[in-house]
Design a protein around this motif. Sequence first.
Motif, PDB file in Angstrom:
ATOM      1  N   ARG A   1      62.891  17.666 -37.747  1.00 60.89           N
ATOM      2  CA  ARG A   1      61.974  16.915 -38.616  1.00 60.89           C
ATOM      3  C   ARG A   1      60.528  17.241 -38.278  1.00 60.89           C
TER       4      ARG A   1
ATOM      5  N   LEU B   1      58.513  12.936 -44.473  1.00 65.32           N
ATOM      6  CA  LEU B   1      58.059  11.895 -43.554  1.00 65.32           C
ATOM      7  C   LEU B   1      58.988  10.683 -43.574  1.00 65.32           C
ATOM      8  N   ARG B   2      59.637  10.428 -44.716  1.00 67.52           N
ATOM      9  CA  ARG B   2      60.583   9.305 -44.821  1.00 67.52           C
ATOM     10  C   ARG B   2      62.002   9.710 -44.431  1.00 67.52           C
ATOM     11  N   ASN B   3      62.159  10.962 -44.038  1.00 67.64           N
ATOM     12  CA  ASN B   3      63.442  11.460 -43.534  1.00 67.64           C
ATOM     13  C   ASN B   3      64.535  11.430 -44.603  1.00 67.64           C
ATOM     14  N   ARG B   4      64.201  11.802 -45.815  1.00 68.69           N
ATOM     15  CA  ARG B   4      65.157  11.785 -46.921  1.00 68.69           C
ATOM     16  C   ARG B   4      65.928  13.095 -46.968  1.00 68.69           C
TER      17      ARG B   4
ATOM     18  N   THR C   1      65.339  15.542 -49.926  1.00 66.58           N
ATOM     19  CA  THR C   1      64.102  16.318 -49.863  1.00 66.58           C
ATOM     20  C   THR C   1      64.278  17.549 -48.991  1.00 66.58           C
TER      21      THR C   1
ATOM     22  N   ALA D   1      55.970  13.432 -48.543  1.00 66.27           N
ATOM     23  CA  ALA D   1      56.384  12.029 -48.385  1.00 66.27           C
ATOM     24  C   ALA D   1      57.874  11.926 -48.078  1.00 66.27           C
ATOM     25  N   GLY D   2      58.689  12.729 -48.743  1.00 67.47           N
ATOM     26  CA  GLY D   2      60.133  12.694 -48.496  1.00 67.47           C
ATOM     27  C   GLY D   2      60.500  13.162 -47.103  1.00 67.47           C
TER      28      GLY D   2
END
Length: 131
Positions: A22, A68-71, A74, A65-66
């Motif tokens: 990540r 950083l949100r760990n999606r 994405t 954003a995805g």
Amino acid sequence: MDVPAPPPAAPVAAPPLVAFARGLAVASLLGLIVLGLAWELWLAPLRPGGSWLVLKVLPLCVPLAGLLRNRMYTYRWVSLFVWLYFIEGVVRSTGDRPPSSWLAMAEIALCLALFAACVLHVRSRLRKAAT
């Protein structure tokens, strides 16, 4: 009789490999954004004073954003999307003169790092979910 609610569960820390992937993905994506801005505005623009080619950085801002949100979704589509920038780097590294060709080689390296980080992240999370 009232039964007290159980305490909230502590957040589960990500495995070290997932956290590393990540971090590498976010860092290489930010590196591509900064490189694209610097390249087309100051370091080696197509025209003196900057060029409209700087707009190529805008699509890179969408997945930030995805990541950083760990999606997971994405990470999957970014691993495909990054090849567009890899192709640009290959074309400009062979067709442009220095310093633009050097910047294109840096773009290639960042794209490869981003792809590897996305693949590592997705595989690690899927392996963890399977166990």
